[in-house]
Design a protein around this motif. Structure first.
Motif, short mmCIF file in Angstrom:
data_model
loop_
_atom_site.label_atom_id
_atom_site.label_comp_id
_atom_site.label_asym_id
_atom_site.label_seq_id
_atom_site.Cartn_x
_atom_site.Cartn_y
_atom_site.Cartn_z
N MET A 261 0.83 -1.21 0.00
CA MET A 261 0.00 0.00 0.00
C MET A 261 0.86 1.26 0.00
O MET A 261 0.50 2.26 -0.62
CB MET A 261 -0.95 0.00 1.20
N VAL B 106 1.68 2.01 -3.57
CA VAL B 106 0.58 2.37 -4.47
C VAL B 106 0.42 3.89 -4.46
O VAL B 106 0.21 4.48 -3.39
CB VAL B 106 -0.75 1.70 -4.04
N GLY C 187 -1.07 7.53 -4.48
CA GLY C 187 -2.33 8.03 -3.95
C GLY C 187 -3.39 8.21 -5.01
O GLY C 187 -4.57 7.95 -4.77
N ALA D 155 -4.01 6.40 -7.51
CA ALA D 155 -4.64 5.11 -7.85
C ALA D 155 -5.76 4.80 -6.85
O ALA D 155 -6.86 4.39 -7.25
CB ALA D 155 -3.60 4.00 -7.85
N ARG D 156 -5.51 5.04 -5.60
CA ARG D 156 -6.55 4.82 -4.58
C ARG D 156 -7.71 5.79 -4.79
O ARG D 156 -8.88 5.41 -4.64
CB ARG D 156 -5.96 4.95 -3.18
N GLN D 157 -7.40 7.04 -5.13
CA GLN D 157 -8.45 8.03 -5.41
C GLN D 157 -9.30 7.59 -6.60
O GLN D 157 -10.52 7.72 -6.58
CB GLN D 157 -7.84 9.40 -5.71
N ILE E 95 -9.79 4.51 -7.79
CA ILE E 95 -10.62 3.36 -7.43
C ILE E 95 -11.85 3.83 -6.65
O ILE E 95 -12.97 3.44 -6.94
CB ILE E 95 -9.81 2.32 -6.63
N ALA E 96 -11.62 4.71 -5.68
CA ALA E 96 -12.73 5.22 -4.87
C ALA E 96 -13.72 6.00 -5.73
O ALA E 96 -14.94 5.87 -5.57
CB ALA E 96 -12.19 6.11 -3.75
N ARG F 16 -15.85 3.61 -7.86
CA ARG F 16 -16.86 2.95 -7.02
C ARG F 16 -17.97 3.92 -6.64
O ARG F 16 -19.15 3.57 -6.67
CB ARG F 16 -16.20 2.36 -5.77
N ALA G 60 -7.74 -3.93 0.67
CA ALA G 60 -7.16 -2.67 1.14
C ALA G 60 -7.30 -1.56 0.11
O ALA G 60 -7.47 -0.39 0.46
CB ALA G 60 -5.69 -2.87 1.52
N LEU G 61 -7.25 -1.92 -1.17
CA LEU G 61 -7.40 -0.93 -2.24
C LEU G 61 -8.86 -0.56 -2.49
O LEU G 61 -9.13 0.38 -3.22
CB LEU G 61 -6.79 -1.47 -3.54
N GLY G 62 -9.77 -1.33 -1.94
CA GLY G 62 -11.19 -1.05 -2.14
C GLY G 62 -11.78 -1.72 -3.37
O GLY G 62 -12.81 -1.29 -3.88
#
Length: 194
Positions: A10, A13, A15, A17-19, A21-22, A25, A48-50
């Protein structure tokens, strides 16, 4: 092992990329990780990545130990195709991968676009069939219109990228001369990036 690897992975990864994915979704899109890797190793990272789902190879167990069998599909080649088909995804579906099995998802009509991801390995036959070719995920996100600025908004991107588009009407088509491919459709040699 999968749980222990989550924290260091994590940290690696980006930031954005996490944004992303969120955001997907939140906008009602399903985000799925499909990999040949063992489920027990990658599912904790996917959670963890959602990710909404993780499709990965599951190994059989007996008495709390792996027994050498595969539980379900071996998620590679035809197994990856079957596993993605079972998701019954609705479009637009963008497949990103570096192997022939990844391309087969597009060929089967289960993805609207296929990006050959060449950061680690570039397989000529896969690149020739792809809708686009990119050495980084950044390039794909930018080309697909999902560039994210550091504040989390859509827009200004962090680096200049170049995306190579492949003409799908080129001479090489599925079913043409496949000399040099194994029976499973995987190129016999890989061209590794420096």
């Amino acid at each position: 092992a999968g749980e222990a690897a989550v924290a260091p992975l994590m940290d690696a990864v980006p930031g954005f990329a996490r944004q992303l994915i969120a955001r997907h979704r939140a906008e009602g899109r399903k985000v799925v990780m499909a990999t040949t890797s063992p489920y027990d190793l990658v599912a904790p990272l996917g959670r963890a990545l959602g990710m909404d789902d993780v499709i990965a190879t599951r190994y059989g167990e007996a008495d709390g130990r792996y027994d050498g069998s595969v539980d379900g599909h071996f998620v590679w080649g035809p197994g990856k195709l079957a596993a993605v088909r079972a998701l019954n995804l609705s479009g637009p579906v963008v497949m990103i991968g570096d192997g022939w099995g990844d391309w087969r998802v597009r060929e089967a009509g289960l993805a609207d676009r296929f990006w050959a991801f060449t950061e680690i390995v570039s397989r000529a036959r896969v690149v020739e069939q792809a809708d686009g070719v990119a050495a980084t995920l950044d390039e794909i996100l930018h080309a697909e219109g999902h560039a994210i600025d550091p504040s989390g908004g859509k827009g200004c991107y962090l680096r200049v990228v170049q995306v190579t588009r492949i003409d799908l009407d080129s001479e090489l088509r599925v079913g043409d001369d496949v000399e040099g491919l194994a029976d499973d459709g995987v190129a016999g040699t890989d061209e590794h990036r420096p």
